[in-house]
Write an enzyme that holds these catalytic residues in place. Sequence first.
Site, short mmCIF file in Angstrom:
data_model
loop_
_atom_site.label_atom_id
_atom_site.label_comp_id
_atom_site.label_asym_id
_atom_site.label_seq_id
_atom_site.Cartn_x
_atom_site.Cartn_y
_atom_site.Cartn_z
N CYS A 1 0.80 -1.23 0.00
CA CYS A 1 0.00 0.00 0.00
C CYS A 1 0.84 1.28 0.00
CB CYS A 1 -0.96 0.00 1.19
SG CYS A 1 -2.06 -1.42 1.22
N HIS B 1 -3.06 7.22 1.92
CA HIS B 1 -3.53 5.91 1.48
C HIS B 1 -4.92 5.68 2.05
CE1 HIS B 1 -4.06 1.72 0.86
NE2 HIS B 1 -3.78 1.38 2.11
N ASN C 1 -10.14 -0.14 0.12
CA ASN C 1 -8.68 -0.08 0.10
C ASN C 1 -8.18 -0.72 -1.19
OD1 ASN C 1 -5.92 -0.47 0.46
ND2 ASN C 1 -6.09 -1.16 2.57
#
Length: 325
Positions: A119, A252, A282
């Site tokens: 990520c 993020h 996500n």
Amino acid sequence: MTRYSRITGTGSYLPPNRLTNAQLAAELAVKGVETSDEWIVERTGIKARHFAAPDVTSSDLGLEAAKRAIEAAGLQAADIDLIIVATSTPDMVFPSVACILQHKLGIAGCPAFDLQAVCSGFVYALTVADAMIKSGAASKALVIGAEVFSRILDFSDRTTCVLFGDGAGAVVLEASETPGILASDLHADGKHVGILCVPGHVSGGQVLGSPLLTMDGKAVFKLAVGVLESAARATLAKAGLLETDIDWLIPHQANLRIMHSTAKKLKLPLEKLIVTVDEHGNTSAASIPLALDEAVRSGKVKKGDILMLEGVGGGFTWGAVLLKY
């Protein structure tokens, strides 16, 4: 003359299959897994995510985002002289998604490679592209985050399968006489490998270990908030700027609680926080460029704005990039 880099175009792409929490909960219920829209929203802020069709790969998603970024920059694919793809879900073991995507763009010759920092991948990739441009190794870089995390989810684990989605985001980073990328700060700590990982690997034609994502959510949350604050402050110090100079925080998009906590620690009003996790879930390395592109195209982010991009992910990896758009 000093050589800098700046973002000249953004693009993103989401697969058309949008799955709401209620729809996902209904699918999971058939498998005996209990969850609800209320449970997911309360803990994560996520309301929906997009899943790619079984025959769609990271390079397919990345290609669409790349085309839009190249068009926004006013360039042709042939102008690109560097391709970096941040992904944890490549089309195959090798070659890289970047090489596959290069061919799909109809170009050849320029360096193309993948970068794997989960990520945090996009801020890592953007930092590498910036360094290569500053060194003279490239002039027009295509930096992409692309993921199909739906392929590696354990749909018997409600604590993880509700969190992730598929998508891609891209930017064109060009050489500039004035600074665009102002500072970056990257870190990793391998002792936390086990708190977020896909432990399986291929050996002798078989997958040994689990090929599905596993996560210690509490450990990730505890680590993420602290390291995101420290990375942000480090980039500000390197650039000689203050928290009050930040126009937009684009972190993020993992969990709304982590994002709100980070903004609070930086003393930034939530109005300066770009949020797409509610609709995207996500999307790992794709989340920051997806959020950036949406903010640019909606008119929130304007030329000259100071943006703080932050990523945190498996490894454990984390980092931040401060830039003038």
